[in-house]
Scaffold this motif. Sequence first.
Motif, PDB file in Angstrom:
ATOM      1  N   ASP A  33       0.848  -1.208   0.000  1.00 29.18           N
ATOM      2  CA  ASP A  33       0.000   0.000   0.000  1.00 29.18           C
ATOM      3  C   ASP A  33       0.880   1.253   0.000  1.00 29.18           C
ATOM      4  OD1 ASP A  33      -2.262  -1.519   0.106  1.00 29.18           O
ATOM      5  OD2 ASP A  33      -2.442  -1.435   2.293  1.00 29.18           O
ATOM      6  N   LYS A  47      -7.860  12.020  -3.717  1.00 28.65           N
ATOM      7  CA  LYS A  47      -9.206  11.541  -3.371  1.00 28.65           C
ATOM      8  C   LYS A  47      -9.644  10.443  -4.337  1.00 28.65           C
ATOM      9  CE  LYS A  47     -12.976  14.218  -3.511  1.00 28.65           C
ATOM     10  NZ  LYS A  47     -13.607  15.535  -3.327  1.00 28.65           N
ATOM     11  N   PRO A 100      -9.399   6.922  -1.945  1.00 26.82           N
ATOM     12  CA  PRO A 100     -10.587   7.537  -1.323  1.00 26.82           C
ATOM     13  C   PRO A 100     -10.668   7.294   0.187  1.00 26.82           C
ATOM     14  CG  PRO A 100     -11.194   5.716  -2.789  1.00 26.82           C
ATOM     15  CD  PRO A 100      -9.745   5.968  -3.000  1.00 26.82           C
ATOM     16  N   GLU A 101      -9.987   6.245   0.654  1.00 30.30           N
ATOM     17  CA  GLU A 101     -10.047   5.921   2.086  1.00 30.30           C
ATOM     18  C   GLU A 101      -9.125   6.809   2.928  1.00 30.30           C
ATOM     19  OE1 GLU A 101      -8.712   4.315  -0.414  1.00 30.30           O
ATOM     20  OE2 GLU A 101      -7.206   2.835   0.156  1.00 30.30           O
ATOM     21  N   ASP A 102      -8.177   7.538   2.292  1.00 34.13           N
ATOM     22  CA  ASP A 102      -7.224   8.355   3.055  1.00 34.13           C
ATOM     23  C   ASP A 102      -7.812   9.726   3.409  1.00 34.13           C
ATOM     24  OD1 ASP A 102      -5.483   6.298   2.639  1.00 34.13           O
ATOM     25  OD2 ASP A 102      -4.187   7.363   1.216  1.00 34.13           O
TER      26      ASP A 102
END
Length: 259
Positions: A4, A58, A62-64
């Motif tokens: 990741d 984003k 999108p999860e950050d």
Amino acid sequence: TSEDLDRREKTLVALIREAGALAQRAFAIEGGFEMKGPQDFLTVTDAAVETLVRERLKRLFPEDGFLGEESGGTPGEAVWVVDPIDGTANFARRIPHYCVSIAFVGGNEMLLGAIYDPVHDELYFARAGRGAFRNGMEIRVAPTAAAGSACVELGWSTRISNGVYLDVLSKILGTGANVRRAATGALGLAYVADGRSDAYAELHMHPWDCLAGLLLVREAGGVVCDFLGRDGLESGGAVLAAAPGVADLMIAASGIERA
Ligand code: IPD
């Protein structure tokens, strides 16, 4: 996971170059500026660069979370911390000394940091535990061991009163070190990592101004303060980064402790 982080690293180094190129194109055209407050400059380019970076991150992650100098945001478990133009006062006056600074923080640890100076095409990058680099070449802090040959950058803003800064300035000068202020804290920290200066100190910085730079200095073998441990992501705080040979002197002069 490490995969990741690999993905984020790849995105970061490409995106910060793109962001810097956008800033540099705008720098070439007379842009004008507004004042957000006393000595607090804003150009349309700050907003344009931050929008580019925010939208891209984003879409890809999108999860950050996202925390930016111009558009704010809320720090979460994993968060990108972005200064679209550090050295806005230079940029607004058409002084070619500014940069884009982006850090990625996970679990309150600095994991990735990048600072890009588009004027000189210098890209600084660090990843926790893996060293610090300028344009792919590993960098180290300077071997300076005596104040008499040291060059220290002291930054300041209206967020802290003049008297407090003057006291620190006089103590640093009292060590025999040379003091300068080039007005981009992020590049000032990158220069410590690169051995171009020996320390950077400032009594209050926002996280977007300093996180990438602090990671760079740490990974380049320097001594840094515990910015995140002292709640820096929420409220900002004092910043000190130094080559080991002058660290104790700078800690004593600035009153800012090491991590
Ligand atoms: C500022 C610069 C300056 C530092 C200030 C910062 P900005 O950031 O880094 O060198 O002394 O504390 O606020 O406004 O140019 O992004």
